[in-house]
Design an enzyme around this catalytic site. Structure first.
Site, PDB file in Angstrom:
ATOM      1  N   HIS A  31       0.846  -1.200   0.000  1.00 26.70           N
ATOM      2  CA  HIS A  31       0.000   0.000   0.000  1.00 26.70           C
ATOM      3  C   HIS A  31       0.887   1.259   0.000  1.00 26.70           C
ATOM      4  CE1 HIS A  31      -3.498   2.467   1.556  1.00 26.70           C
ATOM      5  NE2 HIS A  31      -2.491   3.177   2.042  1.00 26.70           N
ATOM      6  N   GLU A  32       1.851   1.304   0.913  1.00 28.05           N
ATOM      7  CA  GLU A  32       2.711   2.490   0.995  1.00 28.05           C
ATOM      8  C   GLU A  32       3.575   2.643  -0.256  1.00 28.05           C
ATOM      9  OE1 GLU A  32       2.047   4.677   3.030  1.00 28.05           O
ATOM     10  OE2 GLU A  32       0.873   3.502   4.453  1.00 28.05           O
TER      11      GLU A  32
ATOM     12  N   HIS B  20       1.643   4.168  -2.974  1.00 32.50           N
ATOM     13  CA  HIS B  20       1.424   5.618  -2.821  1.00 32.50           C
ATOM     14  C   HIS B  20       2.457   6.440  -3.593  1.00 32.50           C
ATOM     15  CE1 HIS B  20      -2.024   6.306  -0.401  1.00 32.50           C
ATOM     16  NE2 HIS B  20      -1.581   5.697   0.682  1.00 32.50           N
TER      17      HIS B  20
ATOM     18  N   GLU C 295      -5.858   6.539  -1.839  1.00 31.82           N
ATOM     19  CA  GLU C 295      -5.889   5.415  -0.897  1.00 31.82           C
ATOM     20  C   GLU C 295      -6.428   4.155  -1.575  1.00 31.82           C
ATOM     21  OE1 GLU C 295      -4.483   5.376   1.898  1.00 31.82           O
ATOM     22  OE2 GLU C 295      -4.008   7.508   1.927  1.00 31.82           O
TER      23      GLU C 295
ATOM     24  N   ASP D 179      -4.595   0.665  -1.932  1.00 33.17           N
ATOM     25  CA  ASP D 179      -5.161  -0.609  -1.461  1.00 33.17           C
ATOM     26  C   ASP D 179      -5.111  -1.661  -2.573  1.00 33.17           C
ATOM     27  OD1 ASP D 179      -5.669   0.319   1.080  1.00 33.17           O
ATOM     28  OD2 ASP D 179      -7.776   0.800   0.711  1.00 33.17           O
TER      29      ASP D 179
HETATM   30 ZN   LIG Z   1      -2.493   5.219   2.439  1.00 33.12          ZN
END
Ligand SMILES: [Zn+2]
Length: 684
Positions: free
Chosen positions: A521-522, A525, A582, A586
């Site tokens: 997830h990070e 980003h 986000e 995900d």
């Molecule tokens: Zn996030």
């Protein structure tokens, strides 16, 4: 100050809204050795996984869980935060009891904690600690004096009216700048001032009651207090009209304005920026960044037209409101009745020790952090994490290499960026010091003001200086993680590297589904709709071919549409634009974690554990870390302000686009999550 955290601004993304105070007893006995890593009894197997995987994995838990009275919600983040807070308490009580050397880390955190727990003294003082500031406000005679008063403050320069943070210049990422952002509001965001539905109208009414209550507590008669409160709501409503909506803050280009101080002073003469900056101690700087000039233009216009009494009322209210938690019970109760109860649905205030422990983490984070990791973060955990991050990075490299929609020249830069991102795990290499914070055991209010002034000075000292790439923006015990594209980094504090996110004894399926997905997830980003706009050196510049940019936008539009279609409560819709970054993270997170899991021994076997195949366990491990129950009131605040989708969609949303999930749980046409492969969103 609304001395905004960089974590709340464009370009930077945290994993989740930071968890609130938790409800536990103070039991610090050690937990029995864990042998079960996911909660089978929490599932609801009467639900078809293909219809609603969140409920299949968590339905019985949701049904049986009561949100503790002092909480706005309850789930995996909260239980872990709770565990961490108990550990913090052990450290703080020990430090407070020790006769530690003056100036030592133990003395600072121990005495800070003891001062916050000294309720006899705090109650006896009432609002005495605020009186010197209240007298200064009372003496002001015009708006110029108001600005001067705000700029002079060491612990809260700018007050609530002028918001800023200090961080990397988006277009010159090696240099820190001061960045002024929209501010001035006491309610969560602009729509709270304008919407006319009954829930919002009730919040505004309670807000006015709350303001009036604070005034009466300082001896103002109820009628004047109500008039003042109405005036403050009107003033903030006027400011709110100039605000950008939360979704519009996510565009880093639209929120970047570099302005010479001379030009700014011409453009907004009533704010007189040169004088303002000089008074703040920033006389050497000749340019600033301004995220949302619209707000400052509105402020420039309104300051001379507002009456000085209105401005003084606003300063008085925001001063008391911003410090209510440090004062005696009547102030704290009034604050909780509005912010806890009305706004977020909490039924009772968290116990005092939790609030004070949280304050120590917030104000002296690196002092507490070094004691915390010494006791609770084994070096092996850091190594395991690093291996996991490396494995996911390898997978990401392969995937970018194989992308069919990206031109070779764009891929080349993407891969350089991917290869060189910084991995921060556990805690910083160098702890920050608090030498100028002279913590006293009998002065909670003073300790907090000193710590605030310390953080302001630390920030001001960084302005126009080189960025320290080793800096952290979260404390070590934090249950969260973040990606910062302007420093090309992903950061995982020690606080989250524990069960249920990570356990060294859990099988790979569970660990990759839980913390593996968090890592993915990070990493995603850095390449989401915001992150992709920053290059390998963290500079905001368009390094994509035109066609690649267009293809990316088409792909992400499908994700916006998918989440726009989700709703909660009485038809409150998820905002697909606000949550896009986000949601992409995900989706990328589950994709990367799954592929990395398939490289492990367990990922390649068919051996069932507890009745589930390795793939099934991977998805169950994932779904269970996102389980949470949230109060309706808090859900309403979140859906308008939080860039994260509600938990149910953080599980079901990505899985509806993910073929391996279909296979693992035999998802078929007719199931609610089913989409034909051509309609499944795939970005990275
Ligand atoms: Zn996030």
């Amino acid at each position: 100050m609304r001395h905004t955290s960089r974590l709340l601004v464009a370009g930077l993304s945290a994993l989740a809204l930071t968890a609130c105070h938790k409800n536990t007893d103070a039991d610090t006995s050690s937990a029995p050795e864990r042998t079960v890593f996911f909660d089978k009894s929490g599932m609801d197997t009467t639900v078809r996984p293909g219809n609603d995987f969140f409920t299949y994995a968590n339905g019985t838990w949701v049904k049986n869980t009561k949100i503790p009275d002092d909480q706005t919600g309850w789930g995996s983040f909260n239980t872990l935060y709770d565990e961490n807070l108990k550990k913090t308490k052990v450290i703080l009580e020990k430090a407070a009891a020790a006769d530690a050397k003056a100036g030592s880390v133990e003395q600072k955190v121990g005495d800070f904690y003891a001062s916050g727990m000294d309720t006899a003294r705090i109650e006896s003082l009432g609002y005495e600690p605020l009186k010197p500031e209240l007298a200064k406000i009372k003496a002001l005679t015009d708006y110029k004096g108001v600005l001067n008063y705000l700029a002079t403050s060491k612990s809260d320069p700018g007050g609530r009216l002028i918001g800023f943070y200090v961080g990397a210049d988006d277009r010159q990422s090696s240099t820190n700048r001061i960045n002024f952002v929209q501010a001035g509001l006491s309610l969560p965001e602009k729509e709270y001032y304008t919407k006319t539905d009954s829930a919002t109208v009730a919040v505004r009414k309670a807000f006015v009651t709350y303001i009036a209550k604070l005034f009466t507590l300082t001896g103002i008669d109820p009628t004047s207090a109500k008039t003042k409160a109405d005036g403050i709501l009107a003033f903030e409503t006027m400011l709110a009209r100039s605000h950008k909506a939360p979704a519009d803050l996510r565009d880093p280009v639209a929120n970047y304005h570099k302005l010479a101080v001379a030009d700014l002073t011409r453009q907004q003469p009533n704010l007189d920026w040169r004088t303002l900056l000089n008074t703040m101690g920033l006389s050497k700087i000749d340019s600033v960044l301004m995220g949302q000039p619209e707000y400052y233009l509105a402020l420039n216009k309104s300051l001379p037209t507002a009456s000085v009494d209105e401005l003084k009322d606003y300063l008085t209210f925001t001063l008391i409101d911003g410090n209510a938690g440090l004062l005696s019970k009547p102030f704290r109760e009034a604050s909780f009745a509005f912010k806890g109860k009305t706004l977020n649905g909490q039924l009772k205030e968290p116990e005092r020790w939790k609030r004070v422990a949280d304050a120590v983490d917030g104000y002296l984070g690196d002092a507490l952090g070094q004691l915390w990791v010494k006791q609770y973060f084994p070096p092996e955990a850091k190594e395991r994490m690093l291996t996991l991050v490396d494995n996911l990075q390898k997978v990401y490299r392969e995937r970018i290499d194989k992308l069919d929609w990206m031109a070779p020249e764009t891929k080349k830069v993407a891969l350089v960026k991917l290869d060189k991102f910084l991995k921060k795990i556990g805690y910083p290499d160098k702890w920050k010091e608090y030498t100028d914070v002279n913590v006293k055991r009998d002065d909670y209010f003073g300790n907090v003001q000193q710590a605030r002034a310390h953080h302001v000075k630390e920030d001001f000292d960084k302005v126009n200086q080189p960025v320290d790439r080793a800096d952290w923006m979260m404390t070590a015990p934090t249950v969260n993680a973040y990606a910062n594209p302007s420093n090309n980094e992903v950061v995982f504090p020690a606080g989250i590297l524990q069960f249920p996110f990570f356990d060294k004894d859990a099988d790979d399926a569970i660990n990759y589904g839980a913390i593996g997905m968090v890592i993915g997830h990070e990493m995603t980003h850095l390449f989401d709709d915001q992150g992709r706009q920053y290059d390998q050196n963290g500079n905001l510049r368009d390094w994509w071919t035109k066609q690649d940019g267009e293809r990316f936008s088409t792909k992400t539009q499908a994700v916006v549409k998918q989440y726009d279609g989700y709703s909660i409560l009485n038809n409150m819709h998820v905002n697909g634009r606000l949550t896009l970054g986000e949601n992409l993270a995900d989706l990328g997170g589950i994709t990367l974690a799954y592929q990395a899991f398939k490289l492990t021994k367990e990922g390649q076997s068919n051996q069932k554990i507890d009745g589930f195949t390795p793939d099934q366990r991977f998805f169950l491990g994932f779904a269970q870390v996102w389980r949470i129950k949230v109060r309706d009131e808090a859900e309403r605040v979140r859906i308008t302000t939080d860039p994260h989708s509600p938990a149910k969609f953080r599980v079901n949303g990505p899985l509806a686009n993910f073929e391996p999930f279909y296979k693992a749980f035999n998802v078929q046409p007719g199931d609610k999550l089913y989409k034909p492969e051509v309609d499944q969103a795939k970005v990275w």
